[in-house]
Scaffold this motif. Sequence first.
Motif, PDB file in Angstrom:
ATOM      1  N   ASP A  78       0.846  -1.190   0.000  1.00 53.12           N
ATOM      2  CA  ASP A  78       0.000   0.000   0.000  1.00 53.12           C
ATOM      3  C   ASP A  78       0.884   1.245   0.000  1.00 53.12           C
ATOM      4  N   LEU A  79       1.222   1.721  -1.196  1.00 52.62           N
ATOM      5  CA  LEU A  79       2.210   2.794  -1.329  1.00 52.62           C
ATOM      6  C   LEU A  79       1.665   3.927  -2.188  1.00 52.62           C
ATOM      7  N   VAL A  80       1.759   5.143  -1.671  1.00 56.44           N
ATOM      8  CA  VAL A  80       1.457   6.343  -2.445  1.00 56.44           C
ATOM      9  C   VAL A  80       2.795   6.918  -2.909  1.00 56.44           C
ATOM     10  N   PRO A  81       3.084   6.885  -4.201  1.00 56.77           N
ATOM     11  CA  PRO A  81       4.435   7.237  -4.642  1.00 56.77           C
ATOM     12  C   PRO A  81       4.704   8.732  -4.714  1.00 56.77           C
ATOM     13  N   MET A  82       3.677   9.561  -4.500  1.00 54.54           N
ATOM     14  CA  MET A  82       3.766  10.980  -4.836  1.00 54.54           C
ATOM     15  C   MET A  82       4.041  11.859  -3.622  1.00 54.54           C
ATOM     16  N   ASN A  83       4.219  13.147  -3.911  1.00 57.20           N
ATOM     17  CA  ASN A  83       4.198  14.170  -2.875  1.00 57.20           C
ATOM     18  C   ASN A  83       3.549  15.425  -3.443  1.00 57.20           C
ATOM     19  N   TYR A  84       3.217  16.367  -2.573  1.00 55.58           N
ATOM     20  CA  TYR A  84       2.450  17.530  -3.007  1.00 55.58           C
ATOM     21  C   TYR A  84       3.211  18.399  -4.004  1.00 55.58           C
ATOM     22  N   GLU A  85       4.533  18.399  -3.919  1.00 50.37           N
ATOM     23  CA  GLU A  85       5.319  19.188  -4.868  1.00 50.37           C
ATOM     24  C   GLU A  85       5.070  18.735  -6.299  1.00 50.37           C
ATOM     25  N   ASP A  86       4.745  17.473  -6.493  1.00 46.35           N
ATOM     26  CA  ASP A  86       4.498  16.961  -7.840  1.00 46.35           C
ATOM     27  C   ASP A  86       3.307  17.659  -8.504  1.00 46.35           C
ATOM     28  N   LEU A  87       2.364  18.157  -7.710  1.00 45.92           N
ATOM     29  CA  LEU A  87       1.246  18.907  -8.270  1.00 45.92           C
ATOM     30  C   LEU A  87       1.738  20.173  -8.951  1.00 45.92           C
ATOM     31  N   GLU A  88       2.821  20.734  -8.452  1.00 45.33           N
ATOM     32  CA  GLU A  88       3.361  21.982  -9.003  1.00 45.33           C
ATOM     33  C   GLU A  88       4.360  21.728 -10.125  1.00 45.33           C
ATOM     34  N   LEU A  89       4.824  20.499 -10.256  1.00 51.62           N
ATOM     35  CA  LEU A  89       5.780  20.147 -11.298  1.00 51.62           C
ATOM     36  C   LEU A  89       5.110  19.554 -12.528  1.00 51.62           C
ATOM     37  N   ALA A  90       3.853  19.172 -12.398  1.00 52.81           N
ATOM     38  CA  ALA A  90       3.161  18.500 -13.500  1.00 52.81           C
ATOM     39  C   ALA A  90       2.833  19.488 -14.619  1.00 52.81           C
ATOM     40  N   VAL A 112       7.990  14.587   8.644  1.00 50.39           N
ATOM     41  CA  VAL A 112       8.953  13.831   7.849  1.00 50.39           C
ATOM     42  C   VAL A 112       8.227  12.744   7.069  1.00 50.39           C
ATOM     43  N   GLN A 113       8.687  12.500   5.836  1.00 49.37           N
ATOM     44  CA  GLN A 113       8.086  11.467   4.995  1.00 49.37           C
ATOM     45  C   GLN A 113       8.824  10.145   5.141  1.00 49.37           C
ATOM     46  N   TRP A 114       8.082   9.044   5.101  1.00 51.46           N
ATOM     47  CA  TRP A 114       8.710   7.743   5.060  1.00 51.46           C
ATOM     48  C   TRP A 114       8.806   7.279   3.611  1.00 51.46           C
ATOM     49  N   PRO A 115       9.720   6.312   3.345  1.00 52.83           N
ATOM     50  CA  PRO A 115      10.548   5.546   4.283  1.00 52.83           C
ATOM     51  C   PRO A 115      11.698   6.371   4.854  1.00 52.83           C
ATOM     52  N   LEU A 116      12.093   5.955   6.051  1.00 53.57           N
ATOM     53  CA  LEU A 116      13.169   6.608   6.790  1.00 53.57           C
ATOM     54  C   LEU A 116      13.926   5.495   7.514  1.00 53.57           C
ATOM     55  N   ARG A 117      14.897   4.901   6.849  1.00 53.58           N
ATOM     56  CA  ARG A 117      15.514   3.670   7.333  1.00 53.58           C
ATOM     57  C   ARG A 117      16.601   3.903   8.368  1.00 53.58           C
ATOM     58  N   ALA A 118      17.270   5.032   8.284  1.00 54.00           N
ATOM     59  CA  ALA A 118      18.389   5.292   9.207  1.00 54.00           C
ATOM     60  C   ALA A 118      18.216   6.667   9.845  1.00 54.00           C
ATOM     61  N   LYS A 119      18.850   6.845  10.977  1.00 57.85           N
ATOM     62  CA  LYS A 119      18.651   8.063  11.742  1.00 57.85           C
ATOM     63  C   LYS A 119      19.210   9.298  11.055  1.00 57.85           C
ATOM     64  N   ASP A 120      20.140   9.129  10.122  1.00 58.83           N
ATOM     65  CA  ASP A 120      20.708  10.290   9.442  1.00 58.83           C
ATOM     66  C   ASP A 120      19.978  10.607   8.143  1.00 58.83           C
ATOM     67  N   GLU A 121      18.893   9.884   7.838  1.00 60.79           N
ATOM     68  CA  GLU A 121      18.128  10.156   6.626  1.00 60.79           C
ATOM     69  C   GLU A 121      17.103  11.261   6.878  1.00 60.79           C
ATOM     70  N   THR A 122      16.652  11.885   5.794  1.00 60.74           N
ATOM     71  CA  THR A 122      15.661  12.962   5.907  1.00 60.74           C
ATOM     72  C   THR A 122      14.298  12.573   5.340  1.00 60.74           C
ATOM     73  N   GLY A 123      14.124  11.327   4.956  1.00 58.35           N
ATOM     74  CA  GLY A 123      12.848  10.892   4.402  1.00 58.35           C
ATOM     75  C   GLY A 123      12.860  10.941   2.885  1.00 58.35           C
ATOM     76  N   ALA A 124      11.946  10.177   2.281  1.00 60.12           N
ATOM     77  CA  ALA A 124      11.893  10.051   0.822  1.00 60.12           C
ATOM     78  C   ALA A 124      10.720  10.842   0.268  1.00 60.12           C
ATOM     79  N   ALA A 125      11.019  11.745  -0.667  1.00 57.60           N
ATOM     80  CA  ALA A 125       9.952  12.524  -1.285  1.00 57.60           C
ATOM     81  C   ALA A 125       9.094  11.670  -2.214  1.00 57.60           C
ATOM     82  N   ARG A 126       9.722  10.715  -2.898  1.00 59.89           N
ATOM     83  CA  ARG A 126       9.002   9.870  -3.853  1.00 59.89           C
ATOM     84  C   ARG A 126       9.425   8.419  -3.707  1.00 59.89           C
TER      85      ARG A 126
END
Length: 913
Positions: free
Chosen positions: A162-174, A553-567
């Motif tokens: 169950d994965l939503v691949p997008m983020n809100y910035e994509d609305l402005e890039l489309a 913060v967006q997931w996935p976030l696998r390690a403590k030094d990560e900032t999250g995945a936008a897509r």
Amino acid sequence: MKASIPIIPNVPAAVRTTCPYCGVGCGVKATPRSAVDVAIAGDEAHPSNFGRLCVKGSALGETVGLEGRLLSPKLRDRTTGALSDVSWDDAIGTVASGFARIIDEHGPDAVALYVSGQLLTEDYYVANKLMKGYIGSANIDTNSRLCMSSSVAGHKRAFGEDLVPMNYEDLELADLIVLVGSNTAWCHPILFQRIIKMKEARPDVKIVVIDPRYTATCEMADLHLPLKPGSDVRLFNGLLAFLAEHGATDAAFIDAHTNGYDAALAAAMPADIAQLARDCKLDAHDLMTFYRLFARTERVVTVYSQGVNQSSAGTDKVNSIINCHLATGRIGKPGMGPFSFTGQPNAMGGREVGGLANTLAAHLELDDALHREIVQTFWHSPRIAQRAGLKAVDLFDAIEAGRVKAVWIMGTNPVVSLPDGDRVKRALAKCELVVSSDIIEKTDTNAFADVLLPALGWGEKDGTVTNSERRISRQRAFIPAPGHARADWHIICDVARRMNFDGFEFEGPHQIFDEHARLSAYRNDASDGVPRAFHIGGLTALDRERYDALEPVQWPLRAKDETGAARLFDTQRFSHADGRARFIATPPRAPVNAPDAEYPLVLNTGRVRDQWHTMTRTGRSEKLAGHISESFIDMHPQDALACGVREGELARITSRWGSMIARVQHGGGMPRGSVFVPIHWNDQVASDARAGAVVNPVVDPVSGEPEFKHTPVAVEKFHVMWHGFSFSRDVPALDTVTHWTRVHGARFVRYELAGRNRFDAAHGDHREWARAFFAIDDPHADWIEYEDKSAGIYRAAHVVNDRIEHCIFISERPDLPARAWLASLFSKDYLDDEDRVSLLLGQPVGKGEDTGPTVCSCFGVGRNTICNAIRDKNLKTAADVTACVKAGGNCGSCVPELKKLIVETEMARLSTV
């Protein structure tokens, strides 16, 4: 156990939290001045809204009072029906012993939990853990089943998770945004504003709206496709075939990263545009324009929401959309992909922790033995559910049938929100034990509860939510717990411990979140576990202080030094075992229930701009009551003529499952053969306006999501002798009227009224009835009145010490005087002579002004004010209106209405030239 209003201790000037309404997940800054007085502003630092709030979010400060709150545990005497206050110890004991007894006698599947997207992730987590890992049944489902479970099922079929691949910035890039079954302007206003601003900056970007209705969202569209209800799969299958025929697919992507393309294409059938247009009731030229736009534009975002999900073919609709993105390789890259907009603030968080009856926590699956073993081992639980539980509609069927004998309902109102609502009433009335955790005491559902447990509401509870773009945000408390209310996670853990279950010794939500994060990382690999994209291992081991300071913060976030995945899917690897996405064959099929001679129209249901779910929160706001104050039946004028009903009159809408009453309107957006009714009104605010009583209980066979968009109905006139409205500082005798709707006011309560009683010499006059309606028995009361017996008009007001206490307006016709100016009289401590004359005339005089029905709720600007400004100052654009009268200058959700008023005013001017 009566609780006083708590005193605010030392708190920060503003607390950063998250809005409790839709799935956009807007950041809010709340500044508490008392437990019932909170200043609200948008959080400029939150990446979901950058400081903007819609009108519902802006009005949150009006909804935090204690009126109607459930403040202590209560037990119901089944003999008398009376509720009595009890201690938490007694209440917890009643729930725990009741569940334990039924489990001992009938097995774990005889009990169930029905939870809500209003719960925080930590609440959801312990509820799911208790039910699946300790009671040992998967009978836990959620009201999110009603709005987004078809997206869950479609994602899992296509992506393996169950994965939503997008983020809100994509609305402005489309370069092309396709909005399918989504009235974004009203249901997700902040995202709508982001789209509008992008469109203003990049006018060449195209926006296509696919919706049977012409909604506010269509005002900004380059193309509106008013497709036939239920024909979405046919439309997108046609698109898939068109893309293949015209060489617009990405063959390399299909070959390297997908399976099932040939079967999906075969099910789509050849793209005969003329036949497709007839099937979907669309103009062939418009359909071809859409197909060509999609084929020629690389950066395409397809947004879909309840109009797609809430269908007996909802999962196929989702997959037919995803198929088109997979065929073109338009996924996992900036500005492109399928994007599900969720309806509730934590529908996504509930999905992460397995809040659905057919899933496990951490995106693991109930039907897989390895997945079950992973979760049970991590929990050290005595058992684990072995099969999927009952989905929402089936759950209440099982309660009515007696197979489920105890149900615990948390933060939701299924008597109103579920289809075939009268069946839900029957089920709860027969259930041995009904427990409800809620913040409001009197709801349609709580009327059937044996145990009422006072929960914390927004502003009082503490935890996390996940929005539509996979962004985890903190909901922080800024008001002390009122009365004896407790956090949902606390209540659940108390019951679990009383049932002698270990594993629920949490001291705060930070510890629950930590366990949730650790489970997401546990055996999340191919060596001895199950690799999955949902992974928040980087958020483990947060102590209370770091948890409280957690930034969005967006997931996935696998390690403590990560900032999250936008897509997601940027590596073009999906969550199926082979790393490939799946095309799903979606042969079109007709809706289960078709219109016929007895029920010739198709009912569509949905939301209005300024209300939320069953109005237990938004219904408390005077600001939000002004836009649309009562339920309605929107229908085409020719259908209304055929049904013998007129605009402004009351009508009864009936299906095979039930009926409701509302006022007919011609909003201009309905096609022939369809009617629309909003979902919000319930038995607490209206005499007979529950849309759920009418909706059919058919569900999608894959997702279990109900068909809220396609119920065959009939509409007929609801005969009354008079229409009216009242304002009063107390509740009048509503049992003396045939139909009523309550509208919240700051210093009064307003009712829209209709009756079948006559006013004549044989049946009693207006004055006698009106005084009894307000319980005024003083013969010397200051009673101002006007009556025109020939026209059936009566107006009266009761004044005490020169201050208005009650007023009522009655007419044989539904076209009654405006209400806004009357509301202003209740804020006065003294009525002058001009006010009294206005009451007799039924309209303001002198310095008073009728501003008309509210259009801009943020600034309280009425229709008449806007139209006068447009006409007098020759305003040409919505921006001109905003500069002149402020309307549209905050959340912008009224901008489509401003544009419409500009056109209507200009047309009216031209007609008089």
